[in-house]
Design a protein around this motif. Structure first.
Motif, PDB file in Angstrom:
ATOM      1  N   THR A 176       0.849  -1.187   0.000  1.00  8.09           N
ATOM      2  CA  THR A 176       0.000   0.000   0.000  1.00  8.09           C
ATOM      3  C   THR A 176       0.882   1.234   0.000  1.00  8.09           C
ATOM      4  O   THR A 176       1.881   1.302   0.705  1.00  8.09           O
ATOM      5  N   LEU A 177       0.495   2.206  -0.792  1.00  8.44           N
ATOM      6  CA  LEU A 177       1.180   3.487  -0.838  1.00  8.44           C
ATOM      7  C   LEU A 177       0.183   4.544  -0.382  1.00  8.44           C
ATOM      8  O   LEU A 177      -0.822   4.803  -1.049  1.00  8.44           O
ATOM      9  N   GLU A 178       0.435   5.107   0.770  1.00  7.13           N
ATOM     10  CA  GLU A 178      -0.452   6.109   1.358  1.00  7.13           C
ATOM     11  C   GLU A 178      -0.342   7.428   0.588  1.00  7.13           C
ATOM     12  O   GLU A 178       0.635   7.648  -0.129  1.00  7.13           O
ATOM     13  N   PRO A 179      -1.319   8.320   0.736  1.00  4.52           N
ATOM     14  CA  PRO A 179      -1.251   9.602   0.034  1.00  4.52           C
ATOM     15  C   PRO A 179       0.047  10.351   0.334  1.00  4.52           C
ATOM     16  O   PRO A 179       0.506  10.379   1.481  1.00  4.52           O
ATOM     17  N   TYR A 180       0.652  10.915  -0.701  1.00  3.92           N
ATOM     18  CA  TYR A 180       1.889  11.692  -0.657  1.00  3.92           C
ATOM     19  C   TYR A 180       3.114  10.849  -0.305  1.00  3.92           C
ATOM     20  O   TYR A 180       4.201  11.381  -0.126  1.00  3.92           O
ATOM     21  N   GLU A 181       2.963   9.540  -0.216  1.00  2.00           N
ATOM     22  CA  GLU A 181       4.080   8.648   0.086  1.00  2.00           C
ATOM     23  C   GLU A 181       4.742   8.236  -1.229  1.00  2.00           C
ATOM     24  O   GLU A 181       4.093   8.197  -2.275  1.00  2.00           O
TER      25      GLU A 181
END
Length: 148
Positions: A98-103
Motif C-alpha cells: 500500500t502506498l499512502e497519500p503523498y508517500e
C-alpha cells in the motif's frame, strides 16, 4: 535584397518558435510532480535522457489523496520498449503493498534487462500501476531515452 514579406515571415517564425520553446520548457515539464484530489499516481525520474550504463532512479509517488494498493512489492514497476515488450521488472514477492497519500518509493535500474543483457540505446517506457480504494486501475508511464 530580400523581399519585405519574406523578412516578415522569417521574423514571425523565429518569434513563434522562441515563445513555443519557452512554453514547452517552463510549462510542460514531464518530471514535475503535481498533487491531485482523488486517486493519482506519478512516475518520476531525475531526467529523461541517460547515457548507456548510467543508473536510473525511479520514484513512484502516490500523488493523490487516497491510498493505492499494489499486487506486489515492486509497485507494478516495469520497463518496456516502445513495442510493449518487457525489458525489466524488479524481482519481488507477491505481497500486497500500500502506498499512502503523498508517500513515495524509489527504485534504481542499472539498465540491465531481466535476461542479464545490457539495455541498448533507444526509447523506453517506465510503467507503474495499482488499484485505488474503489477498485479502479491506476497506471502511469513516462518515456526515457538511453544514448551512447
Amino acid at each position: 535584397m530580400l523581399a519585405k514579406s519574406l523578412v516578415i515571415f522569417i521574423g514571425v517564425g523565429i518569434l513563434s518558435g522562441f515563445f513555443y520553446g519557452i512554453y514547452l520548457i517552463d510549462i510542460k515539464d514531464p518530471n514535475q510532480l503535481e498533487y491531485e484530489i482523488g486517486p493519482s499516481l506519478s512516475v518520476l525520474t531525475e531526467k529523461s535522457d541517460y547515457k548507456k550504463g548510467e543508473q536510473i532512479k525511479i520514484r513512484i509517488v502516490n500523488s493523490g489523496t487516497v491510498p493505492l494498493i499494489f499486487s506486489d512489492a515492486s509497485y507494478g514497476l516495469r520497463v518496456t520498449g516502445l513495442s510493449g515488450m518487457l525489458m525489466y521488472s524488479p524481482t519481488s514477492t507477491q505481497v500486497i503493498s500500500t502506498l499512502e497519500p503523498y508517500e513515495e518509493v524509489e527504485f534504481v535500474w542499472d539498465q540491465i534487462k531481466n535476461d542479464g543483457d545490457a539495455a541498448l540505446e533507444g526509447l523506453y517506457k517506465i510503467h507503474a500501476g495499482g488499484i485505488d480504494d474503489q477498485g479502479s486501475k491506476i497506471e502511469r508511464s513516462i518515456p526515457i531515452n538511453i544514448w551512447k
